[in-house]
Design a protein around this motif. Structure first.
Motif, PDB file in Angstrom:
ATOM      1  N   ASP A  10      -2.597   6.985  -6.841  1.00  0.00           N
ATOM      2  CA  ASP A  10      -1.617   5.995  -7.289  1.00  0.00           C
ATOM      3  C   ASP A  10      -1.957   4.711  -6.551  1.00  0.00           C
ATOM      4  OD1 ASP A  10      -0.392   8.285  -8.293  1.00  0.00           O
ATOM      5  OD2 ASP A  10       1.298   8.197  -6.903  1.00  0.00           O
ATOM      6  N   VAL A  11      -1.867   3.574  -7.240  1.00  0.00           N
ATOM      7  CA  VAL A  11      -2.148   2.292  -6.610  1.00  0.00           C
ATOM      8  C   VAL A  11      -1.151   1.267  -7.131  1.00  0.00           C
ATOM      9  CG1 VAL A  11      -3.941   1.734  -8.330  1.00  0.00           C
ATOM     10  CG2 VAL A  11      -3.970   0.583  -6.115  1.00  0.00           C
ATOM     11  N   VAL A  12      -0.669   0.405  -6.244  1.00  0.00           N
ATOM     12  CA  VAL A  12       0.249  -0.657  -6.644  1.00  0.00           C
ATOM     13  C   VAL A  12      -0.485  -1.593  -7.603  1.00  0.00           C
ATOM     14  CG1 VAL A  12       1.623  -2.608  -5.815  1.00  0.00           C
ATOM     15  CG2 VAL A  12       1.571  -0.481  -4.510  1.00  0.00           C
ATOM     16  N   ALA A  13       0.149  -1.911  -8.726  1.00  0.00           N
ATOM     17  CA  ALA A  13      -0.489  -2.722  -9.769  1.00  0.00           C
ATOM     18  C   ALA A  13      -0.957  -4.079  -9.251  1.00  0.00           C
ATOM     19  CB  ALA A  13       0.454  -2.891 -10.949  1.00  0.00           C
ATOM     20  N   ASP A  14      -0.276  -4.650  -8.268  1.00  0.00           N
ATOM     21  CA  ASP A  14      -0.680  -5.941  -7.704  1.00  0.00           C
ATOM     22  C   ASP A  14      -1.913  -5.840  -6.805  1.00  0.00           C
ATOM     23  OD1 ASP A  14       1.438  -7.198  -8.982  1.00  0.00           O
ATOM     24  OD2 ASP A  14       2.753  -7.120  -7.230  1.00  0.00           O
ATOM     25  N   ASN A  15      -2.337  -4.638  -6.469  1.00  0.00           N
ATOM     26  CA  ASN A  15      -3.502  -4.436  -5.601  1.00  0.00           C
ATOM     27  C   ASN A  15      -4.766  -4.448  -6.461  1.00  0.00           C
ATOM     28  OD1 ASN A  15      -5.259  -3.810  -3.551  1.00  0.00           O
ATOM     29  ND2 ASN A  15      -4.125  -2.015  -2.848  1.00  0.00           N
ATOM     30  N   VAL A  16      -5.070  -5.607  -6.995  1.00  0.00           N
ATOM     31  CA  VAL A  16      -6.159  -5.769  -7.956  1.00  0.00           C
ATOM     32  C   VAL A  16      -7.508  -5.402  -7.339  1.00  0.00           C
ATOM     33  CG1 VAL A  16      -7.349  -7.442  -9.438  1.00  0.00           C
ATOM     34  CG2 VAL A  16      -4.856  -7.494  -9.234  1.00  0.00           C
ATOM     35  N   ARG A  17      -7.727  -5.757  -6.087  1.00  0.00           N
ATOM     36  CA  ARG A  17      -9.011  -5.427  -5.435  1.00  0.00           C
ATOM     37  C   ARG A  17      -9.234  -3.921  -5.410  1.00  0.00           C
ATOM     38  NH1 ARG A  17      -9.487  -8.800   0.058  1.00  0.00           N
ATOM     39  NH2 ARG A  17     -11.045  -7.188   0.357  1.00  0.00           N
ATOM     40  N   ASN A  71       4.057   3.501 -13.709  1.00  0.00           N
ATOM     41  CA  ASN A  71       5.463   3.691 -13.381  1.00  0.00           C
ATOM     42  C   ASN A  71       5.999   2.333 -12.923  1.00  0.00           C
ATOM     43  OD1 ASN A  71       7.955   4.232 -12.257  1.00  0.00           O
ATOM     44  ND2 ASN A  71       7.303   6.128 -11.279  1.00  0.00           N
ATOM     45  N   PRO A  72       6.788   1.656 -13.756  1.00  0.00           N
ATOM     46  CA  PRO A  72       7.225   0.299 -13.427  1.00  0.00           C
ATOM     47  C   PRO A  72       8.077   0.191 -12.168  1.00  0.00           C
ATOM     48  CG  PRO A  72       8.243   1.064 -15.477  1.00  0.00           C
ATOM     49  CD  PRO A  72       7.281   2.118 -15.042  1.00  0.00           C
ATOM     50  N   LYS A  73       8.705   1.273 -11.756  1.00  0.00           N
ATOM     51  CA  LYS A  73       9.491   1.264 -10.523  1.00  0.00           C
ATOM     52  C   LYS A  73       9.005   2.369  -9.592  1.00  0.00           C
ATOM     53  CE  LYS A  73      13.627  -0.816 -12.495  1.00  0.00           C
ATOM     54  NZ  LYS A  73      15.070  -0.683 -12.707  1.00  0.00           N
ATOM     55  N   GLY A  74       7.691   2.477  -9.456  1.00  0.00           N
ATOM     56  CA  GLY A  74       7.094   3.538  -8.654  1.00  0.00           C
ATOM     57  C   GLY A  74       7.380   3.433  -7.176  1.00  0.00           C
ATOM     58  N   VAL A  97       0.129   2.214 -10.690  1.00  0.00           N
ATOM     59  CA  VAL A  97      -0.880   2.582 -11.688  1.00  0.00           C
ATOM     60  C   VAL A  97      -1.397   3.960 -11.286  1.00  0.00           C
ATOM     61  CG1 VAL A  97      -3.106   1.997 -12.712  1.00  0.00           C
ATOM     62  CG2 VAL A  97      -1.526   0.166 -12.017  1.00  0.00           C
ATOM     63  N   TYR A  98      -1.362   4.906 -12.218  1.00  0.00           N
ATOM     64  CA  TYR A  98      -1.900   6.235 -11.991  1.00  0.00           C
ATOM     65  C   TYR A  98      -3.336   6.253 -12.486  1.00  0.00           C
ATOM     66  CZ  TYR A  98       3.041   7.478 -11.516  1.00  0.00           C
ATOM     67  OH  TYR A  98       4.346   7.536 -11.118  1.00  0.00           O
ATOM     68  N   MET A  99      -4.243   6.697 -11.618  1.00  0.00           N
ATOM     69  CA  MET A  99      -5.661   6.730 -11.969  1.00  0.00           C
ATOM     70  C   MET A  99      -6.218   8.110 -11.664  1.00  0.00           C
ATOM     71  SD  MET A  99      -6.898   2.966 -10.657  1.00  0.00           S
ATOM     72  CE  MET A  99      -8.224   2.803 -11.860  1.00  0.00           C
ATOM     73  N   ARG A 100      -7.266   8.447 -12.420  1.00  0.00           N
ATOM     74  CA  ARG A 100      -7.919   9.743 -12.226  1.00  0.00           C
ATOM     75  C   ARG A 100      -9.421   9.602 -12.430  1.00  0.00           C
ATOM     76  NH1 ARG A 100      -9.104  11.921 -17.318  1.00  0.00           N
ATOM     77  NH2 ARG A 100      -9.205  14.057 -16.628  1.00  0.00           N
TER      78      ARG A 100
END
Length: 181
Positions: free
Chosen positions: A137-144, A160-163, A175-178
């Motif tokens: 899981d990564v915060v959407a604002d953590n673009v790097r 998840n908009p309120k993760g 943002v969920y990534m795999r």
């Protein structure tokens, strides 16, 4: 699980990536707390750390003895500057093909290639452990971080908009990534 590799960072510093061990407990505890104070992108705040140095030492030792989980420490000039690891999602048949990934790096070492090296090391460990899927899981604002994960093959599978509920800026989208291994 064991891991040991030397790399050179973009600033020319030699860095040792290795599995943590019980002797690292106090320093890992301190670095964990510091990295969690330096950014709002991580899962918790330093004051929410439920471990003490002794518990951290036991945790590091447990991961070293594990066949399918690991905590990797990154050492520069003999000091731990970053941490990363993989942990099983579950032991039941329906879950045991999945592992979760986490990472934290001292802010002064951001942008030097350490995140990529630690992530790559954890990907290799997950493959060696027989996992089929690595998740984060990564915060959407953590673009790097998102760009780094994408460069290593991770794909987004949901949001998840309120993760997270940040003490500083309110709700943060996750943002969920795999990565298929």
């Amino acid at each position: 699980m064991k891991y040991n590799q030397k790399i050179i960072l973009k600033n020319g510093k030699e860095t040792l990536l290795r599995n943590g061990d019980a002797g690292d407990g106090k320093e890992v505890f301190e670095i964990f707390n510091l990295t969690h104070e330096e950014t709002d992108f991580l899962l918790s705040y330093a004051d929410e750390n439920s471990y003490d140095a002794e518990q951290e030492a036991a945790f590091q030792e447990k991961k070293t003895k594990s066949d399918n989980e690991i905590e990797i420490v990154a050492l520069v000039d003999g000091k731990i500057v970053g941490l990363a690891g993989i942990e099983k999602v579950g032991t039941k048949y329906k879950l045991r093909h999945r592992a979760e990934f986490g990472i934290s790096i001292l802010k002064e070492y951001w942008g030097l290639g350490l995140g990529k090296a630690l992530t790559s090391a954890c990907i290799q460990c997950a493959k060696n452990a027989g996992y089929i899927q690595l998740e984060l899981d990564v915060v959407a604002d953590n673009v790097r971080a998102i760009n780094l994960y994408k460069s290593l093959g991770f794909t987004e599978f949901g949001r998840n908009p309120k993760g997270f509920n940040s003490r500083f800026c309110g709700f943060q989208e996750l943002v969920y990534m795999r990565l298929e291994l």
